[in-house]
Design a protein around this motif. Structure first.
Motif, PDB file in Angstrom:
ATOM      1  N   ALA A 243      84.513  31.289  35.406  1.00 57.02           N
ATOM      2  CA  ALA A 243      84.560  30.892  34.002  1.00 57.02           C
ATOM      3  C   ALA A 243      86.020  30.838  33.577  1.00 57.02           C
ATOM      4  O   ALA A 243      86.678  31.863  33.449  1.00 57.02           O
ATOM      5  CB  ALA A 243      83.793  31.889  33.147  1.00 57.02           C
ATOM      6  N   VAL A 250      84.021  25.561  33.583  1.00 56.63           N
ATOM      7  CA  VAL A 250      83.727  26.319  34.794  1.00 56.63           C
ATOM      8  C   VAL A 250      84.312  25.551  35.969  1.00 56.63           C
ATOM      9  O   VAL A 250      84.139  24.327  36.060  1.00 56.63           O
ATOM     10  CB  VAL A 250      82.208  26.503  34.990  1.00 56.63           C
ATOM     11  N   VAL A 279      79.495  34.013  34.389  1.00 59.81           N
ATOM     12  CA  VAL A 279      78.641  33.068  35.106  1.00 59.81           C
ATOM     13  C   VAL A 279      77.735  33.855  36.043  1.00 59.81           C
ATOM     14  O   VAL A 279      78.101  34.931  36.516  1.00 59.81           O
ATOM     15  CB  VAL A 279      79.462  32.041  35.912  1.00 59.81           C
ATOM     16  N   ILE A 287      73.292  27.583  37.758  1.00 60.65           N
ATOM     17  CA  ILE A 287      74.415  28.382  37.287  1.00 60.65           C
ATOM     18  C   ILE A 287      74.230  28.631  35.789  1.00 60.65           C
ATOM     19  O   ILE A 287      74.153  27.689  34.996  1.00 60.65           O
ATOM     20  CB  ILE A 287      75.765  27.678  37.543  1.00 60.65           C
ATOM     21  N   TYR A 288      74.122  29.914  35.429  1.00 51.99           N
ATOM     22  CA  TYR A 288      74.003  30.312  34.032  1.00 51.99           C
ATOM     23  C   TYR A 288      75.379  30.705  33.504  1.00 51.99           C
ATOM     24  O   TYR A 288      76.130  31.404  34.183  1.00 51.99           O
ATOM     25  CB  TYR A 288      73.042  31.493  33.894  1.00 51.99           C
ATOM     26  N   VAL A 289      75.699  30.259  32.294  1.00 55.34           N
ATOM     27  CA  VAL A 289      77.007  30.518  31.694  1.00 55.34           C
ATOM     28  C   VAL A 289      76.815  31.156  30.319  1.00 55.34           C
ATOM     29  O   VAL A 289      76.096  30.609  29.464  1.00 55.34           O
ATOM     30  CB  VAL A 289      77.827  29.218  31.542  1.00 55.34           C
ATOM     31  N   TYR A 299      72.622  26.583  31.055  1.00 58.87           N
ATOM     32  CA  TYR A 299      72.434  26.585  32.505  1.00 58.87           C
ATOM     33  C   TYR A 299      72.508  25.160  33.055  1.00 58.87           C
ATOM     34  O   TYR A 299      72.198  24.176  32.368  1.00 58.87           O
ATOM     35  CB  TYR A 299      71.140  27.287  32.910  1.00 58.87           C
TER      36      TYR A 299
END
Length: 320
Positions: A243, A250, A279, A287-289, A299
């Motif tokens: 991040a 990202v 992340v 990928i979750y942010v 995501y």
């Protein structure tokens, strides 16, 4: 024989070249507030063995958890110093058995819970821990930065699952193995420990006992450059996701730091960020942010997976 060689050359010539993957927006949830599914300064994100997503809702002093696509499931925590209470929960890590570790920032401790918030235990850590990561052997790695008058502490600490301090390394500085502000941390399956140094700004990596191996990054907004890198995660292809907080994006790299790609821009729209901080890798390579100042979780999925060309050996085998 000659025709086989010609055919081999033609086949090799038309083999696809490796292409970079692109991560595209898939969904989001959250808004600023104190209600169920709302956030104030979401921080750490972790994925449970069942695919549910756990979020440290920092300024609301609680942990919330959701399905993989953001349907609200439950929460626990409130402001305080007692067991199960928080003062800015920040990092979260979850074991394959479903044990939840939470880094309780201003209480200077790690608390341990079940997946539904039942308090199991915990232990104290030195002042102002930043990042939390779980290693394959079950140990937990913690980054911390703290200034006491004219003395600076910038280090990585490793704890056993029961809270015993196993080792620590690092000090304040610019050299290899030193940090200005160690923030995010991630541990790869092969035992590499990645640490983002927010103020340097760079990513350094070490073995499990803290021996320096390498680094990448410098200040800037170009590909592979950083402006306050923070949370990290590593996927099954050994790609490192970072991040890039102040650049509102990202970025991702090979395990040695070669630039692969990036996404994001400043804003409130889909795929845009306002201070992305953590992340996490979810099921199916999502990928979750934690889009912290936008008070939401976004995501992303891989839209165009890398094409791996057939090896020359396999092509030759066709003509045996």
């Amino acid at each position: 024989m000659k025709s086989s060689i010609v055919a081999l050359v033609l086949v090799v010539a038309v083999l696809p070249r490796p292409t970079l993957a692109a991560f595209v927006y898939e969904g989001q949830w959250g808004a600023e507030g104190t209600g169920n599914g709302q956030f104030q300064g979401p921080g750490g994100v972790a994925i449970a063995p069942n695919g549910n997503v756990y979020v440290a809702d920092s300024s609301n002093n609680r942990i919330q958890y959701f399905t993989a696509t953001g349907s609200y499931l439950g929460q626990w925590g409130s402001y305080g110093v007692g067991g199960g209470e928080f003062k800015s929960p920040w990092g979260v890590a979850i074991t394959s058995a479903g044990t939840v570790y939470v880094l309780d920032y201003y209480n200077n401790r790690i608390q341990i819970f079940t997946l539904t918030g039942g308090l199991v235990g915990g232990w104290s850590v030195p002042y102002y821990p930043n990042g939390l990561a779980l290693a394959p052997d079950g140990n937990l790695y913690v980054t911390r930065f703290y200034q006491e008058e004219f003395e600076f502490f910038a280090e990585v600490l490793c704890y056993s699952p029961a809270g015993q301090l196993v080792l620590r390394w690092g000090k304040y500085g610019f050299r290899n193995g030193e940090f200005l502000e160690p923030s995010g941390v991630a541990v790869a399956s092969e035992g590499l420990v990645y640490v983002s140094d927010a103020d340097n700004p760079r990513v350094q990596y070490f073995n499990l006992t803290g021996s320096y191996i390498g680094r990448w990054g410098m200040s800037g907004s170009g590909p592979g450059q950083f402006n306050y890198p923070y949370g990290l995660c590593v996927d099954s292809l050994k790609r490192v996701f970072a991040a890039d907080r102040q650049n509102e994006r990202v970025q991702y790299f090979t395990r040695e730091g070669s630039f692969l790609g990036m996404w994001g821009s400043p804003g409130t729209g889909e795929g845009q960020f306002d201070k992305p901080t953590f992340v996490a890798l979810g099921e199916g390579g999502r990928i979750y942010v934690a889009d912290t100042w936008n008070s939401r979780i976004q995501y992303f999925r891989e839209d165009n997976p890398a094409v791996i060309p057939t090896s020359l050996g396999k092509v030759k085998a066709l003509f045996k």
